[in-house]
Design a protein around this motif. Structure first.
Motif, PDB file in Angstrom:
ATOM      1  N   LYS A  92     -59.088  -6.277 -28.771  1.00  0.00           N
ATOM      2  CA  LYS A  92     -58.676  -7.428 -29.553  1.00  0.00           C
ATOM      3  C   LYS A  92     -57.526  -8.152 -28.840  1.00  0.00           C
ATOM      4  N   LYS A  94     -54.255 -10.391 -28.435  1.00  0.00           N
ATOM      5  CA  LYS A  94     -53.017 -10.577 -29.191  1.00  0.00           C
ATOM      6  C   LYS A  94     -52.713 -12.068 -29.259  1.00  0.00           C
ATOM      7  N   ARG A  95     -52.228 -12.526 -30.388  1.00  0.00           N
ATOM      8  CA  ARG A  95     -51.866 -13.929 -30.557  1.00  0.00           C
ATOM      9  C   ARG A  95     -50.382 -14.105 -30.244  1.00  0.00           C
ATOM     10  N   THR A 136     -47.172 -17.175 -28.825  1.00  0.00           N
ATOM     11  CA  THR A 136     -46.780 -18.580 -28.712  1.00  0.00           C
ATOM     12  C   THR A 136     -46.751 -19.001 -27.244  1.00  0.00           C
ATOM     13  N   PHE A 147     -54.717 -21.908 -23.492  1.00  0.00           N
ATOM     14  CA  PHE A 147     -55.231 -21.313 -24.723  1.00  0.00           C
ATOM     15  C   PHE A 147     -55.514 -19.819 -24.598  1.00  0.00           C
ATOM     16  N   GLU A 148     -55.530 -19.276 -23.364  1.00  0.00           N
ATOM     17  CA  GLU A 148     -55.750 -17.840 -23.213  1.00  0.00           C
ATOM     18  C   GLU A 148     -55.192 -17.357 -21.888  1.00  0.00           C
ATOM     19  N   TYR A 177     -54.352 -12.322 -24.204  1.00  0.00           N
ATOM     20  CA  TYR A 177     -53.524 -13.036 -25.168  1.00  0.00           C
ATOM     21  C   TYR A 177     -54.159 -14.381 -25.485  1.00  0.00           C
ATOM     22  N   VAL A 178     -54.182 -14.730 -26.751  1.00  0.00           N
ATOM     23  CA  VAL A 178     -54.625 -16.046 -27.214  1.00  0.00           C
ATOM     24  C   VAL A 178     -53.374 -16.792 -27.635  1.00  0.00           C
ATOM     25  N   ILE A 179     -53.240 -18.017 -27.142  1.00  0.00           N
ATOM     26  CA  ILE A 179     -52.050 -18.808 -27.432  1.00  0.00           C
ATOM     27  C   ILE A 179     -52.276 -19.578 -28.730  1.00  0.00           C
ATOM     28  N   LYS A 180     -51.392 -19.359 -29.695  1.00  0.00           N
ATOM     29  CA  LYS A 180     -51.513 -20.042 -30.984  1.00  0.00           C
ATOM     30  C   LYS A 180     -50.703 -21.331 -30.959  1.00  0.00           C
ATOM     31  N   ARG A 181     -51.143 -22.264 -31.690  1.00  0.00           N
ATOM     32  CA  ARG A 181     -50.480 -23.572 -31.791  1.00  0.00           C
ATOM     33  C   ARG A 181     -49.869 -23.736 -33.145  1.00  0.00           C
TER      34      ARG A 181
END
Length: 95
Positions: free
Chosen positions: A7, A9-10, A12, A82-83, A91-95
């Motif tokens: 999975k 991780k989200r 910034t 974005f990743e 890591y997924v970059i959240k907005r």
């Protein structure tokens, strides 16, 4: 076990930049949108001694260009990042 997805991780954008800076020159993968709004993937190294531009770009030495003997410094737009995959973690970059 092959085929098992971990999975992501989200995080910034600020945390993504911090991870790049603290990666000790090791390679990482970044996915972002370029100026033409196309998805771009870069495998590279963060260039130390820089601070992001006012527009949010960071300089990276791209692996594939190094091997080809071409100009290897590329910009990554942190605003469209974005990743990332760094040190085996996704890591997924959240907005």
């Amino acid at each position: 076990m092959s085929g098992v997805k971990t999975k992501a991780k989200r995080i910034t954008v600020t945390k993504a930049l911090e991870l790049m800076k603290n990666n000790k020159g090791r390679f990482f993968t970044a996915k972002f949108k370029n100026k033409s709004d196309e998805e771009r993937v870069i495998n590279g190294q963060y260039l130390s001694g820089q601070s992001p531009s006012e527009l949010g770009y960071v300089k990276v030495r791209e692996t594939s260009k190094l091997r080809a003997g071409e100009k290897a410094v590329r910009n990554i737009n942190l605003q469209t990042l974005f990743e990332m995959k760094i040190s085996g973690e996704v890591y997924v970059i959240k907005r």
